[in-house]
Design a protein around this motif. Structure first.
Motif, PDB file in Angstrom:
ATOM      1  N   GLY A 165       0.899  -0.717  -0.030  1.00  0.00           N
ATOM      2  CA  GLY A 165       0.013   0.272   0.325  1.00  0.00           C
ATOM      3  C   GLY A 165       0.800   1.064   0.566  1.00  0.00           C
ATOM      4  N   ASP A 177      -0.575   2.936  -3.754  1.00  0.00           N
ATOM      5  CA  ASP A 177      -0.937   1.171  -2.867  1.00  0.00           C
ATOM      6  C   ASP A 177       0.713   0.471  -3.967  1.00  0.00           C
ATOM      7  N   GLY A 202       0.236   0.740   3.347  1.00  0.00           N
ATOM      8  CA  GLY A 202      -0.950  -0.195   4.626  1.00  0.00           C
ATOM      9  C   GLY A 202       0.032  -1.628   5.193  1.00  0.00           C
TER      10      GLY A 202
END
Length: 213
Positions: A165, A177, A202
């Motif tokens: 991410g 991402d 992420g």
């Protein structure tokens, strides 16, 4: 919180650039030979810590005279490096920020171990970075904003097996991402195009290295 910033001076590469990192109100900690560097430049470390196996008997006596507190240990019967002992103490003080100076040098094993120590500060929720004449190194697990400085290059390297991410804003080479795995070089030598750049991820642990030649 007792202080805003704690600077740890370890025994790696040091010079006048290191002195310029010091600001009024900083707590200074000398780590083994880093303590000698501080006292020889007119500073009285709040704490000097280590086994002091890299200084002479006369130099250790000078450190002991000029330091506010000494914490010494046996050079053989110990489990932690001097720098990890110093960082553990610094984290217990709960400052807003810890800066490791002299944490990089000719001993690659110590340099790499010190980079990995950034994870301890991250887990404790305390901002921590390694600074030397050519590099500034931080570790992140969520989001980070960095500023344009004399360190022109910005490189991203995973410290965990995988970082997912990854999204960049304000960089010459944007990512959206993206995923980086150990061994990938996609994140090397990016450049800020704005005064600030933002990095978000992420999952995983991502090293952010600002550097100059």
């Amino acid at each position: 919180m007792n202080t805003n910033r704690i600077l740890l001076f370890a025994g790696g590469s040091l010079g006048q650039w290191a002195i310029r990192q010091i600001q009024p109100g900083d707590w200074l900690v000398g780590v083994d030979r880093g303590a000698l560097f501080l006292v020889q430049h007119g500073f009285s470390p709040r704490l000097s810590i280590g086994d002091f196996d890299s200084v002479s008997v006369e130099e250790q006596a000078e450190i002991e005279r000029k330091s506010q507190t000494i914490s010494s240990c046996d050079p053989v019967m110990k489990d932690l490096t001097d720098t990890e002992m110093a960082l553990t103490w610094a984290l217990e003080q709960k400052p807003a920020q810890i800066i490791l100076v002299g944490a990089l040098g000719s001993r690659f094993d110590h340099s790499l171990a010190n980079v990995q120590l950034l994870q301890k500060a991250l887990a404790a929720g305390i901002s921590c970075r390694i600074v030397d004449e050519h590099n500034e190194i931080q570790l992140m697990n969520r989001s980070l904003t960095i500023e344009r400085s004399h360190f022109a290059h910005v490189s991203l390297l995973p410290l965990s097996p995988e970082v997912t991410g990854i999204t960049l804003h304000g960089f010459q080479y944007p990512l959206e991402d993206a995923t980086l795995r150990i061994g990938d070089t996609l994140g090397i030598s990016n450049v800020l195009t704005s005064d600030t750049g933002t990095i978000s991820i992420g999952s995983g642990l991502l090293l952010v290295i600002q550097s100059r030649d």
